[in-house]
Design an enzyme around this catalytic site. Structure first.
Site, PDB file in Angstrom:
ATOM      1  N   MET A  27       0.857  -1.199   0.000  1.00  0.00           N
ATOM      2  CA  MET A  27       0.000   0.000   0.000  1.00  0.00           C
ATOM      3  C   MET A  27       0.888   1.243   0.000  1.00  0.00           C
ATOM      4  SD  MET A  27      -3.452  -0.965   1.996  1.00  0.00           S
ATOM      5  CE  MET A  27      -2.920  -0.709   3.657  1.00  0.00           C
ATOM      6  N   LEU A  30       6.709   3.068   1.452  1.00  0.00           N
ATOM      7  CA  LEU A  30       7.616   1.919   1.574  1.00  0.00           C
ATOM      8  C   LEU A  30       8.671   2.121   2.658  1.00  0.00           C
ATOM      9  CD1 LEU A  30       8.098   1.134  -2.227  1.00  0.00           C
ATOM     10  CD2 LEU A  30       6.389   0.222  -0.647  1.00  0.00           C
ATOM     11  N   HIS A  34       9.161  -3.525   3.511  1.00  0.00           N
ATOM     12  CA  HIS A  34       8.842  -3.748   2.096  1.00  0.00           C
ATOM     13  C   HIS A  34      10.106  -4.089   1.305  1.00  0.00           C
ATOM     14  CE1 HIS A  34       5.451  -0.856   3.135  1.00  0.00           C
ATOM     15  NE2 HIS A  34       4.820  -1.918   2.722  1.00  0.00           N
ATOM     16  N   GLY A 144       4.667 -10.131   4.395  1.00  0.00           N
ATOM     17  CA  GLY A 144       5.420 -10.080   5.648  1.00  0.00           C
ATOM     18  C   GLY A 144       4.761 -10.910   6.735  1.00  0.00           C
ATOM     19  N   GLN A 145       5.590 -11.478   7.591  1.00  0.00           N
ATOM     20  CA  GLN A 145       5.070 -12.242   8.737  1.00  0.00           C
ATOM     21  C   GLN A 145       4.275 -11.355   9.686  1.00  0.00           C
ATOM     22  OE1 GLN A 145       8.039 -14.401  11.092  1.00  0.00           O
ATOM     23  NE2 GLN A 145       6.654 -14.281  12.850  1.00  0.00           N
ATOM     24  N   ASP A 147       1.847  -9.341   9.316  1.00  0.00           N
ATOM     25  CA  ASP A 147       0.395  -9.511   9.160  1.00  0.00           C
ATOM     26  C   ASP A 147       0.124 -10.996   8.936  1.00  0.00           C
ATOM     27  OD1 ASP A 147      -0.423  -6.723   9.383  1.00  0.00           O
ATOM     28  OD2 ASP A 147       0.756  -6.470   7.558  1.00  0.00           O
ATOM     29  N   GLN A 150      -3.269 -12.397   7.681  1.00  0.00           N
ATOM     30  CA  GLN A 150      -3.441 -12.063   6.256  1.00  0.00           C
ATOM     31  C   GLN A 150      -2.737 -13.109   5.387  1.00  0.00           C
ATOM     32  OE1 GLN A 150      -3.041  -8.019   4.347  1.00  0.00           O
ATOM     33  NE2 GLN A 150      -0.929  -8.642   4.065  1.00  0.00           N
ATOM     34  N   ILE A 173      10.509  -7.366   9.905  1.00  0.00           N
ATOM     35  CA  ILE A 173      11.672  -6.495  10.132  1.00  0.00           C
ATOM     36  C   ILE A 173      11.325  -5.584  11.309  1.00  0.00           C
ATOM     37  CG2 ILE A 173      13.148  -4.689   9.116  1.00  0.00           C
ATOM     38  CD1 ILE A 173      13.480  -7.414   7.751  1.00  0.00           C
TER      39      ILE A 173
HETATM   40  O1  PAF Z   1      -0.373  -5.869   3.625  1.00  0.00           O
HETATM   41  C1  PAF Z   1      -0.733  -4.944   2.880  1.00  0.00           C
HETATM   42  O2  PAF Z   1      -0.021  -3.961   2.695  1.00  0.00           O
HETATM   43  C2  PAF Z   1      -2.080  -5.006   2.194  1.00  0.00           C
HETATM   44  O3  PAF Z   1      -3.021  -5.629   2.986  1.00  0.00           O
HETATM   45  C3  PAF Z   1      -2.022  -5.661   0.792  1.00  0.00           C
HETATM   46  C4  PAF Z   1      -1.603  -7.114   0.878  1.00  0.00           C
HETATM   47  C5  PAF Z   1      -1.055  -4.902  -0.090  1.00  0.00           C
HETATM   48  C6  PAF Z   1      -3.405  -5.626   0.136  1.00  0.00           C
HETATM   49  O4  PAF Z   1      -3.866  -4.324  -0.018  1.00  0.00           O
END
Ligand code: PAF
Length: 279
Positions: A27, A30, A34, A144-145, A147, A150, A173
């Site tokens: 999103m 960065l 990321h 990433g771990q 989240d 997700q 991180i």
């Molecule tokens: O983890 C994120 O940044 C968001 O949930 C994602 C996976 C880019 C979906 O919008």
């Protein structure tokens, strides 16, 4: 590095990439978390696509979509140094044009923990990730771990819907004081930022007790909650659970495969973090 802003151009740009293709959905705003995903994707693939899209449908009406940090210029500057082949940064209208009507959701996994507290969140995530997979057609996608729920939900979605994408988990991180790096960290005041380290301290204590042979979750959870409650700026705790790291079901005994998941408010910022109970 090719920058594309609409769906047709993205489809075309991704058609001629060297395989395998790695996708890093973001999103934006960065940070080094990321960059770790992108660097791993560069190492493991012939081409890398990064998407930057603050996805409105994964934010509830009272959540922080409007104030979610954005800095596309800096994002592009960072990406130029990272051997990224394509950056896809669509508008909201491009992703959800008038008449948009299709959703993807996971029934069980999105009804617990994070999903219970953010009812539309995972439906928005799985829908946008499906759209990105269809556009980019990656061999692997990197998450990433941090989240963790997700990641498990996307992995389940890929299995259930027969998507030919490998889901790669990249470890969280952390800042030098332990706070998990997140775009939202910038929203905290200095006092809140200092206080926020309590979350990782609580998780680390849980891991330490577990390492010393305490596997009963009815002992481990109160110990960690007790640490969080000592910080006055922790205004509320949405959840702190110990679950099986594959099924996300609560564990009474965390002998194996456990993970501690936490979401706590430090002032107006919600800190989400986790720690795997592994030696
Ligand atoms: O983890 C994120 O940044 C968001 O949930 C994602 C996976 C880019 C979906 O919008």
């Amino acid at each position: 590095m090719k920058i594309v802003e609409n769906v047709a151009d993205a489809f075309e740009a991704c058609m001629n990439l060297t395989h395998p293709v790695g996708l890093v959905p973001t999103m934006g705003y960065l940070h080094k978390g990321h960059l770790a995903l992108i660097r791993q994707a560069v190492k493991e693939n012939g081409s890398v696509v990064v998407s930057i899209f603050v996805n409105p449908i994964q934010f509830g009406p009272d959540e922080d979509f409007i104030v979610y940090p954005r800095d596309v210029c800096n994002d592009l500057k960072l990406l130029k140094n990272e051997s990224v082949d394509v950056v896809f940064m669509p508008t909201v209208e491009e992703m959800y044009p008038k008449g948009y009507d299709t959703w993807v959701y996971a029934e069980q996994l999105e009804s617990t923990l994070e999903g219970k507290h953010r009812p539309v969140h995972f439906k928005g995530v799985s829908t946008v990730v499906t759209k990105l997979f269809n556009l980019v057609r990656p061999s692997r996608a990197y998450f990433g771990q941090k989240d963790y729920q997700q990641l498990i939900l996307i992995n389940q979605m890929v299995i259930d819907l027969n998507m030919a994408v490998g889901i790669v988990m990249v470890p969280t991180i952390r800042e030098s004081d332990g706070l998990a790096v997140s775009s939202r960290n910038i929203l905290m005041s200095k006092e809140e930022r200092d206080a926020s380290t309590i979350v990782y301290r609580a998780l680390s204590t849980g891991l330490m007790l577990w390492g010393n042979g305490e596997y009963r979750t009815n002992i481990l959870i109160p110990e960690m909650l007790n640490i969080l409650s000592q910080e006055p700026l922790v205004t509320s705790i949405d959840y702190l659970n110990i679950v099986d790291s594959t099924t996300m079901e609560d564990l009474a005994d965390a002998t194996k495969n456990g993970i501690v998941l936490v979401a706590a408010w430090v002032g107006n910022t919600r800190i989400v973090d986790n720690i795997l109970l592994r030696s």
